[in-house]
Design a protein around this motif. Sequence first.
Motif, PDB file in Angstrom:
ATOM      1  N   VAL A  90      19.131 -34.734  -1.762  1.00 25.68           N
ATOM      2  CA  VAL A  90      18.084 -33.721  -1.877  1.00 25.68           C
ATOM      3  C   VAL A  90      18.483 -32.637  -2.881  1.00 25.68           C
ATOM      4  CG1 VAL A  90      16.808 -31.940  -0.618  1.00 25.68           C
ATOM      5  CG2 VAL A  90      17.221 -34.152   0.454  1.00 25.68           C
ATOM      6  N   VAL A  97      12.487 -29.932  -1.315  1.00 22.67           N
ATOM      7  CA  VAL A  97      12.790 -29.702   0.101  1.00 22.67           C
ATOM      8  C   VAL A  97      11.530 -29.625   0.966  1.00 22.67           C
ATOM      9  CG1 VAL A  97      13.773 -28.059   1.750  1.00 22.67           C
ATOM     10  CG2 VAL A  97      15.059 -28.687  -0.293  1.00 22.67           C
ATOM     11  N   LEU A 146      18.998 -27.647   4.932  1.00 24.18           N
ATOM     12  CA  LEU A 146      18.416 -27.810   3.601  1.00 24.18           C
ATOM     13  C   LEU A 146      17.554 -26.601   3.232  1.00 24.18           C
ATOM     14  CD1 LEU A 146      17.376 -31.577   3.698  1.00 24.18           C
ATOM     15  CD2 LEU A 146      19.261 -30.566   2.395  1.00 24.18           C
ATOM     16  N   GLN A 147      16.798 -26.110   4.181  1.00 24.90           N
ATOM     17  CA  GLN A 147      15.985 -24.923   3.916  1.00 24.90           C
ATOM     18  C   GLN A 147      16.870 -23.709   3.637  1.00 24.90           C
ATOM     19  OE1 GLN A 147      12.127 -24.619   6.332  1.00 24.90           O
ATOM     20  NE2 GLN A 147      13.404 -25.925   7.624  1.00 24.90           N
ATOM     21  N   HIS A 150      18.730 -24.007   0.122  1.00 23.28           N
ATOM     22  CA  HIS A 150      17.946 -23.924  -1.107  1.00 23.28           C
ATOM     23  C   HIS A 150      16.941 -22.776  -1.140  1.00 23.28           C
ATOM     24  CE1 HIS A 150      19.776 -27.570  -2.558  1.00 23.28           C
ATOM     25  NE2 HIS A 150      19.495 -28.160  -1.415  1.00 23.28           N
TER      26      HIS A 150
END
Length: 203
Positions: A90, A97, A146-147, A150
């Motif tokens: 990712v 995302v 991931l949130q 990024h």
Amino acid sequence: MPRPRSLSADQLVGAALAVVDRDGLSALTMRAVARELGVATMGLYRYVADRQALEVLVVDHVFRSVDLDLPDGPWQDKIRVLLDRVRVAVARHPGLVPLVLRHRQAAPSSLRLIETMLAVLTDAGLSGTDRVVAQRTLVGYLLGFLQNEHFAALSGPGTIVLSELPADEYPLLARTATDARAVPPDEEFRRGLGIVLRGLTAT
């Protein structure tokens, strides 16, 4: 009139990724992808029904790039390797995302990844609702990370602002934000996942 040239799924995905990487997710439209490919917008509808179908195709590409051949070893190590591979995949296109969160259950390659994760949890002795909760917990940790990585990175401006709050009013928040600025993403991911895996092992 010449027949429109044929396009492969990889060409569609490549054009969509180019748009997102260069101009951001908000710029991903059928028109923008058609322009990237040098074709008429209506020509894309021969290959994908709409933008949502294009998004699913892109998300499937991301998950398809994840190597599902896991090394021998304890189940916890296999989970660490698998989730870190997803994180790396990712990170090549961080603008995706939100699409990964939105379409993860619609992308065929995502389903194969989940099947691999469930196989590891099954080998660890988990079944029934225990396996359900374990799998959902691991996916929740991954998507949340991931949130954070990024869109709310510890090295980002939000942490800096929090670290500069008045210490007399927010002593713990200001101190914690200051400490957070010294934690690199790899360490944050590894240590956080370690907490989750220890909790799953304890149950």
